[in-house]
Design an enzyme around this catalytic site. Structure first.
Site: not given
Length: 852
Positions: A2, A59-61, A76
């Protein structure tokens, strides 16, 4: 992946910008700015038992895998700053999913690509040839986001030293379909066919694809799933895994998690899921049947030739109901009968209102259908676009900056005529010109400074939009007022291209000489600023409504509001009228937006005894809070367990949260299960068991407490703190609402965790939770359906320095929300509204820090 969303949102995503409301501060520092000598992990809002990097944006794992006694968490990460950009894979490891050790950067962006989201596997049989059977390689499968052209494709990297160092595969990419919206591969070993299985997202098409490979390099498309469920935003970070229903290994169902942004259950980002079957090639979701809305009394169905007793302003709604789409509009569907209200008359540029006659509220709910643009109503906005009287300092008309001076290259040689190449539509400015530093994209920087002037009025009003990077942060996009060379006032955008009015009160500076400076020092996502019509005035400018909404007005005030989802398909919405029984009210349909998706659709207003549910409400959600996104699970965890973690933020405001020097946290890892609840199979979650290792001895307890129509401290001593683990069970009596308040204290701060016995919903209210004014969509109430079991409601509440995670019932109702309270707000209270409730038992543990 994302991660690409911010960049897309700033440049080319066609979904309309949310209305820009500006962050104003008299001081140039962000609210969480801390002294440079503050020890790491002790900063004001630093989570104590959630993973955060020591500094910079996360951010995202990504790449969740277990190998040789370690849980790997990649994520991220921007190695170069506290805002989105330069996406790479950060790395941390843990032996228990609670205590984490941050390791050096794993996969770095380079001149050709950013490294977007993906997964990691242990290639036990060395199918790739990247290692040996004795030392199998760890393989990362990630999305290459190519800087030249924006294409997204799937690529590999490998490690033979337990993930400490990585090599990108020379044959990358391994899947390339020429798409700019193709990302987030989740890979696993599928034993029945002896092959690798990839689940990957066609984001803009709301589809998930399944690919198969024998060696991780050569992939064959097997099938697609979708669109289905909630589709109001891009689909990202999919995950597919099997679980036993109620622990029965003979009854296996497959769960497909699809994260969506925007269009989540609480607005913005969220994690939805489907339950079904997977045959090795194709996922088939269980049939949930068709939806029948509640019956009731129709008060307006727009089936007449005109609007009847409803009145219009402006031109957007035309002379009467539309028969569907109007000139220049895509196909409109989802409305009932032959007609609907449609404000696309004259296109998105037209504005207006459509208002019902006054009526007395005598029904519990007002159900209706709504569609069109996603531009919510914002408190404090008005409908008058006329600026107040005053002295214009700069209107940026006439094709030049006049006697303003520039540095750098972001401002060019003259004001912009509006939207620049590759930019989302810019709106809300006056005349034909404005300051817009998206010149050649977000990468340019510079300043624009006014000549000196005298402060001779009480306010400086201005229109502002663009990125949210306040003055005082590392790379600001800010409007600054300078007196004696010092910044005394500043403002920034809110990650939206729509400009709106903001003001500084400068009465106390009367008579002083000043300059205005516009600064763009940011090269990441939303690294630009829009400014227009700067003026001195004795009247404060009111922000202009930019909504496309259906509103309920009581005593002239908007008390309920709903908006579309950037879609020409109408869907059910509902207003809870119970608090307004007996009061006079009006329904007002409002289109005050003249940019992309600047219109609203509405139909079939119906008074009813129960609430209608939208597609989004009827979808299944892993979490009903604002702050649980990009949720994915670990591969090959010990004991066949399925642990999941999500990024604890929301793209609506992730770049604005007041944390420094880091921005972004992961949720507590959760153990997932499928349980039969009220006759339905549901995905449930509970905090990982090892979290209990942080519990300090001797919890505070309370039992057998009856509370009637009041709020009071839970226990006389001990039950307060900033990092708590609370278990509580209530027995329903006659209270309408009841529950616990946490982080109570300074200035009436409180985060309310409650249960509504009438609607049978768990809720978290963070409107008074601390700092909430950094983004218009942050304050609010999140709800999750939860039926009492044998007259009891059971809650598990995790409170950290800047979050709450609430697990209701058997874990089928979960709400994750960030909060930013004053450190002094540490109280815990029990409450009941309009009646009594019995607190059977509450146990409050203080939690130690996981930081060592």
């Amino acid at each position: 992946m994302s991660s690409g969303r911010v960049s897309r949102h700033a440049r080319t995503r066609m979904m309309a910008a949310v209305a820009t409301v500006c962050a104003l501060s008299a001081a140039p520092l962000a609210p969480s700015a801390v002294a440079a000598d503050t020890p790491p992990y002790t900063e004001t809002y630093r989570p104590q038992f959630h993973f955060t990097p020591e500094k910079n944006w996360m951010n995202d794992p990504n790449g969740l895998v277990y190998y040789k006694g370690e849980y790997h968490l990649f994520y991220q990460y921007n190695p170069n700053g506290n805002s989105w950009g330069d996406m790479s894979w950060g790395h941390a490891v843990s032996k228990d999913l609670v205590h984490w050790r941050e390791l050096p950067l794993a996969l770095s962006h380079d001149d050709e690509e950013m490294v977007f989201s993906g997964s990691a596997v242990v290639d036990w049989n060395n199918t790739t040839g990247f290692g040996t059977k004795k030392n199998p390689p760890m393989v990362a499968v990630y999305t290459s986001a190519y800087k030249n052209g924006g294409k997204q494709a799937q690529s590999l990297a490998y490690s033979t030293d337990r993930g400490r160092t990585w090599t990108k595969y020379q044959g990358n990419p391994v899947i390339d379909i020429g798409s700019k919206e193709f990302r987030d591969p989740k890979v696993q070993w599928y034993a029945p066919t002896g092959s690798w299985l990839m689940t990957v997202s066609l984001s803009a098409e709301h589809k998930v694809r399944f690919y198969s490979s024998k060696n991780l390099k050569d992939w064959e498309l097997q099938s697609e799933f979708g669109p289905a469920g909630a589709t109001g935003g891009v689909w990202e970070c999919p995950d597919l895994f099997p679980l036993a229903v109620d622990g029965d290994r003979k009854n296996i169902k497959w769960v497909l998690v699809v994260n969506i942004n925007p269009g989540g259950i609480a607005g913005g980002s969220a994690a939805q899921y489907f339950i079904g079957d997977f045959d090795g090639k194709k996922f088939t979701a269980d049939d949930k049947g068709t939806y029948t809305p509640p019956t009731g009394t129709v008060v307006q169905d727009f089936e007449g030739t005109d609007f009847g007793t409803w009145t219009t302003t402006g031109t957007a709604f035309g002379e009467g109901p539309a028969a569907g789409a109007v000139d220049g509009q895509g196909t409109v569907d989802g409305f009932d009968g032959k007609g609907l209200a449609n404000s696309f008359h004259g296109g998105d540029g037209a504005t207006g209102t459509l208002t019902s006659p006054e009526f007395t509220v005598d029904s519990p709910y007002l159900n209706f259908k709504v569609g069109g643009g996603r531009h919510p109503h914002e408190a404090g906005t008005g409908m008058d676009r006329t600026p107040p009287e005053g002295t214009v300092l700069a209107d940026f008309e006439g094709g030049t900056y006049g006697d303003w001076t520039t540095t750098g290259d972001a401002f060019g040689t003259a004001p912009a005529p509006g939207t620049l190449p590759n930019q989302q539509e810019v709106s809300g400015f006056l005349g034909d010109g404005l300051v817009n530093t998206f010149l050649n994209g977000d990468t340019t920087t510079g300043t624009l400074t006014s000549p000196e002037f005298t402060l001779d009025k009480n306010h400086i009003n201005f229109l502002i939009g663009g990125g949210n990077h306040p003055a005082g942060s590392a790379d600001p996009t800010a409007l600054e007022l300078l007196v004696d060379g010092e910044v005394v006032r500043s403002a920034t955008g809110k990650d939206g291209e729509a400009l709106n009015w903001a003001s500084w009160d400068v009465g106390e500076l009367a008579g002083k000489k000043a300059r205005i400076r516009i600064v763009d020092d940011n090269t990441g996502g939303w690294g630009h600023i829009n400014v227009d019509h700067i003026m001195l005035s004795d009247t404060k400018a009111q922000p202009v409504s930019q909504e496309t909404s259906v509103n309920l007005l009581v005593d002239g005030q908007v008390v309920r509001s709903a908006t579309g989802a950037d879609s020409e398909t109408l869907d059910w919405a509902s207003f809870d009228l119970r608090p307004y029984t007996g009061k006079k009210a009006k329904i007002q349909i409002v289109d005050m937006n003249n940019a992309g998706w600047g219109h609203v659709l509405a139909d079939r207003f119906t008074e009813a005894d129960t609430a209608a549910k939208s597609v989004v409400q009827r979808a299944d959600w892993a979490d009903y809070g604002k702050d649980y996104y990009a949720a994915v699970s670990w591969e090959n965890a010990p004991g066949g367990k399925r642990y999941m973690v999500g990024w604890m933020s929301n793209w609506d405001y992730s770049g604005a949260v007041p944390t420094s020097p880091w921005r972004g946290a992961q949720s507590v890892p959760r153990e997932m299960a499928l349980r039969t609840i009220n006759g339905q199979t549901r995905l449930t979650s509970e905090p990982v068991g090892s979290l209990e290792s942080l519990r300090k001895q001797r919890p505070a307890t309370a039992s057998g407490v009856t509370v009637k129509s009041t709020s009071k401290p839970l226990i006389s001593r001990g039950a307060k703190g900033k990092a708590l683990d609370i278990e509580a069970t209530f027995s329903l009596k006659d209270a309408d609402r009841f529950g616990l308040k946490v982080r109570t204290g300074a200035g009436g701060e409180e985060t309310v965790i409650g249960y509504d016995a009438t609607t049978e919903e768990l809720y978290v209210d963070r409107t008074r939770s601390g700092a909430v004014d950094f983004h218009s969509t942050f304050p609010g109430v999140q709800t999750a359906p939860l039926k009492a079991e044998n007259g009891k409601v059971k809650l598990r509440i995790l409170v950290d320095w800047s979050s709450v995670e609430v697990f209701g019932g058997s874990g089928e109702a979960v709400i994750t929300d960030q909060i930013f309270p004053d450190p002094a707000s540490q109280g815990v209270e029990v409450f009941a509204e309009n009646g009594s409730v019995k607190l059977d038992k509450a146990v409050v543990w203080h939690l130690d820090s996981a930081h060592g």
